[in-house]
Structures are given as C-alpha cells and as structure tokens.
Design an enzyme around this catalytic site. Structure first.
Site, PDB file in Angstrom:
ATOM      1  N   GLU A 139      -0.935  -2.743   4.656  1.00 54.51           N
ATOM      2  CA  GLU A 139      -0.750  -4.002   5.074  1.00 54.51           C
ATOM      3  C   GLU A 139      -1.311  -4.234   6.587  1.00 54.51           C
ATOM      4  O   GLU A 139      -1.074  -5.400   7.089  1.00 54.51           O
ATOM      5  CB  GLU A 139       0.752  -4.514   5.168  1.00 54.51           C
ATOM      6  CG  GLU A 139       1.719  -4.151   3.692  1.00 54.51           C
ATOM      7  CD  GLU A 139       0.919  -5.251   2.574  1.00 54.51           C
ATOM      8  OE1 GLU A 139       0.321  -6.068   2.932  1.00 54.51           O
ATOM      9  OE2 GLU A 139       1.755  -5.182   1.619  1.00 54.51           O
ATOM     10  N   HIS A 163       7.110  -5.215   8.459  1.00 52.83           N
ATOM     11  CA  HIS A 163       7.291  -5.580   7.005  1.00 52.83           C
ATOM     12  C   HIS A 163       8.342  -4.629   6.384  1.00 52.83           C
ATOM     13  O   HIS A 163       8.371  -3.522   6.244  1.00 52.83           O
ATOM     14  CB  HIS A 163       5.955  -5.378   6.008  1.00 52.83           C
ATOM     15  CG  HIS A 163       5.871  -5.485   4.821  1.00 52.83           C
ATOM     16  ND1 HIS A 163       6.644  -6.295   3.969  1.00 52.83           N
ATOM     17  CD2 HIS A 163       5.529  -4.496   3.889  1.00 52.83           C
ATOM     18  CE1 HIS A 163       6.490  -6.085   2.678  1.00 52.83           C
ATOM     19  NE2 HIS A 163       5.965  -4.979   2.447  1.00 52.83           N
ATOM     20  N   HIS A 165      11.465  -4.119   2.772  1.00 53.63           N
ATOM     21  CA  HIS A 165      11.922  -4.362   1.255  1.00 53.63           C
ATOM     22  C   HIS A 165      13.228  -4.495   1.109  1.00 53.63           C
ATOM     23  O   HIS A 165      14.079  -3.890   0.755  1.00 53.63           O
ATOM     24  CB  HIS A 165      11.365  -3.246   0.418  1.00 53.63           C
ATOM     25  CG  HIS A 165       9.731  -3.177   0.351  1.00 53.63           C
ATOM     26  ND1 HIS A 165       9.238  -2.332  -0.629  1.00 53.63           N
ATOM     27  CD2 HIS A 165       8.739  -3.987   0.887  1.00 53.63           C
ATOM     28  CE1 HIS A 165       7.831  -2.253  -0.289  1.00 53.63           C
ATOM     29  NE2 HIS A 165       7.623  -3.438   0.346  1.00 53.63           N
ATOM     30  N   GLU A 193      26.282 -18.783  12.882  1.00 54.43           N
ATOM     31  CA  GLU A 193      25.339 -18.619  13.707  1.00 54.43           C
ATOM     32  C   GLU A 193      23.940 -18.379  13.558  1.00 54.43           C
ATOM     33  O   GLU A 193      23.275 -18.297  14.532  1.00 54.43           O
ATOM     34  CB  GLU A 193      26.174 -17.260  14.508  1.00 54.43           C
ATOM     35  CG  GLU A 193      27.277 -17.898  15.239  1.00 54.43           C
ATOM     36  CD  GLU A 193      28.057 -16.729  16.071  1.00 54.43           C
ATOM     37  OE1 GLU A 193      27.412 -15.551  16.283  1.00 54.43           O
ATOM     38  OE2 GLU A 193      29.103 -17.083  16.521  1.00 54.43           O
ATOM     39  N   HIS A 234       8.988  -9.536  -3.305  1.00 54.22           N
ATOM     40  CA  HIS A 234       8.369  -8.233  -2.453  1.00 54.22           C
ATOM     41  C   HIS A 234       9.085  -7.927  -1.348  1.00 54.22           C
ATOM     42  O   HIS A 234       9.767  -6.585  -0.976  1.00 54.22           O
ATOM     43  CB  HIS A 234       7.113  -8.453  -2.114  1.00 54.22           C
ATOM     44  CG  HIS A 234       6.242  -7.375  -1.460  1.00 54.22           C
ATOM     45  ND1 HIS A 234       4.927  -7.311  -1.369  1.00 54.22           N
ATOM     46  CD2 HIS A 234       6.612  -6.325  -0.869  1.00 54.22           C
ATOM     47  CE1 HIS A 234       4.520  -6.201  -0.772  1.00 54.22           C
ATOM     48  NE2 HIS A 234       5.564  -5.491  -0.455  1.00 54.22           N
TER      49      HIS A 234
HETATM   50  O1  2HA Z   1       3.680   0.223   2.779  1.00 51.25           O
HETATM   51  O2  2HA Z   1       5.321  -2.126   1.583  1.00 51.25           O
HETATM   52  O3  2HA Z   1       3.487  -3.746   0.856  1.00 51.25           O
HETATM   53  C1  2HA Z   1       4.016  -0.139   1.468  1.00 51.25           C
HETATM   54  C2  2HA Z   1       4.254  -1.549   1.302  1.00 51.25           C
HETATM   55  C3  2HA Z   1       3.228  -2.554   1.038  1.00 51.25           C
HETATM   56 ZN    ZN Z   2       5.889  -3.965   0.712  1.00 46.19          ZN
END
Ligand code: 2HA
Ligand code: ZN
Length: 298
Positions: A139, A163, A165, A193, A234
C-alpha cells in the site's frame, strides 16, 4: 580452543559488553520502539490477521541526521508507481510487503525497513532493514500520496500513516450507507466523546482494488478533509501526528463501530443522540463539527 580461551579470559565478558554498548541499533531508537509498540498493540486488538495492514512513519530531519550513519546507500533505486515530488528526499520507516504486524517486534529487520525517497520523488531505495529481499508495503502508493498531501498542509504533522483491518468497522460497511456524513453520524452517536476526537468526520471509499492507484487517488480525495478513511469491505487508513495519536483515533473508531454493530444485533436503535445534543457538545467543547454529519440521520 581459541573460543574457550576467550571465554575463560578474565574480563572477557566486560570487554564484550563495552564493545557492544558502543554499537547503535535502529530498532532501539525511540521512533522504532513506538512503531513496533503500535504494531504489537494493534495485532493484539485483532486488527491484523495474517499479513493484513501496514504502517509508515516519516522520520524527522533530526532523526535522519542522528542515525544517517547507520543507513547503507548502496541498494538500487526502484521506481515508484507514481512520483511524489513533495516528499522527495524524505525517509520513511515502513512495514514490509507480505510481512505480519505480529512479527515486527521479534524480527524488526525482516518485517520493517527504512526507505529513502529520491530528491525528485520518483524512486525509492532501501537504506536499512527489509532484509532477505524484502519490499515496502503493497500500500506504499497510498501511504506516500497521503503523506505528501498532509505534509503540504503542515510539514510537522501527520507523520504516521496506518492501514488496519478492524472487524467492526469492516462489518459496518456492509450495513451503514457508504456516505461520509451518515457513517460519521452513526459513529458519533456511539459514544458522545467521539465528536471531540474526530469533529471533522471520516471519509468512506467504496470497494477499491487494494494497493492500486485508484485506491490511492480515492483515499487522497477524502484525506483532503479527514484524518480517517474507511475502505468498504477492507479496512481503514488513518493518520496522526505521532503513534499514540494515530492508534487512539483507530481505537475510538473501532470501538464506536463495535457499539453500532452490537446495537444492530440487539434489534436496532430505539433511541439515540439528537442533533441538539451534538450542538450542545459542539458549543461546550468549542468544536467545529462536520455540518453534513450534524444534519444526517444516524
Ligand atoms: O498489507 O492489508 O491492503 C496487506 C494489506 C493490503
Ligand atoms: Zn489491507
């Protein structure tokens, strides 16, 4: 025999410790410790199954100056998917492509690395870590695009880009309309809050191909107004001035989504937080709340 002699030699241990003390390790520097602390804590929260998620940090000029002697500048330059002239000459600590957040602490040099961006912003090279043919996170295009955008607004802020998940936020993208204002309103109402933590709201990007230029462009558009973007089905892209700031934002968002999911599983809302309630909070805390979310129905 030689080794035995060494070990039996009086003062051998002390000599060794003295020698090792003078060596410096990137993985012991405060910025690396904060980086790996986030990786470990976030993994424990269940936001990083397998190799999911990635993390980058733009080093300060002071950090570069202090540790540059430990960087090797012999690796070849590699072209970036898209040139980012505004971050030319910057250094980033990044997680590796295919690497697991869970392993950053125990295998820092394999799972993470420092890259240097060429002065024209068109290429990068590895100057530390990412050993055994490692590559920066898949990414990277989104990380660099967002970093350039945020750096343009303020040189010192939003050095951390992350990033994840997180399961409840992802689950919420299957039910809450994929609209910035409506999504923000749902999360705001989950804990009163919350509007203090993200008064500007959050952005939502519909399904995009992971790691693509389209993902980077869609995220960039939303990041003009926000510090947090949810990619439908995602995960999330968040940024912050330091690691705690970024992790804290992620925590608040995910906990709110957990409350939304729990309420939905309990049969849905029978009462909620009114716009008047939110206006009262805005006034009491001196906030500038996102008008769209104030007018949206949660
Ligand atoms: O690193 O999460 O979006 C793996 C991921 C790609
Ligand atoms: Zn990802």
């Amino acid at each position: 025999v030689k080794r035995d002699y060494g070990r039996n030699f009086p003062g051998y241990g002390i000599l060794r410790i003295e020698q090792e003390d003078r060596r410096m390790y990137i993985e012991e520097m405060p910025f690396f410790r904060d980086f790996s602390d986030l990786a470990e804590a976030a993994d424990r929260r269940g936001w990083h199954e397998r190799n999911g998620g990635n993390l980058t940090y733009r080093l300060t000029s002071g950090e570069v100056k202090a540790w540059e002697a430990l960087f090797h500048k012999t690796e070849p330059w590699q072209a970036l998917v898209k040139a980012e002239p505004h971050v030319g000459g910057e250094y980033y600590l990044v997680t590796g492509s295919g690497k697991w957040m869970r392993h950053v602490v125990k295998e820092p040099r394999r799972c993470a690395g420092i890259i240097e961006i060429s002065t024209d912003g068109a290429a990068y090279r590895i100057v530390w870590g990412l050993e055994d043919q490692g590559r920066p996170t898949s990414e990277l295009p989104t990380h660099l695009a967002v970093s350039a955008l945020k750096k343009r607004a303020d040189e010192e802020k939003n050095r951390v880009i992350y990033h994840a998940h997180p399961p409840y936020l992802i689950a919420s993208t299957f039910t809450i309309p994929l609209d910035d204002a409506v999504f923000t309103r749902h999360l705001w109402e989950a804990d009163i809050e919350n509007p203090i933590v993200f008064p500007e709201g959050i952005g939502i990007v519909p399904w995009v191909l992971p790691g693509s230029r389209e993902a980077a462009e869609a995220t960039l558009e939303k990041m003009k107004n926000y510090r947090a973007v949810v990619w439908a089905q995602h995960g999330t892209f968040t940024c912050g001035d330091d690691f705690d700031d970024t992790f804290g934002l992620m925590e608040v968002l995910e906990k709110s989504a957990q409350i939304c999911c729990t309420v939905a599983a309990m049969g849905g809302k029978r009462q909620g937080v009114s716009t008047d309630n939110l206006r009262a909070l805005e006034k009491a805390c001196g906030l500038k709340l996102n008008e769209g979310a104030l007018n949206a129905k949660g």
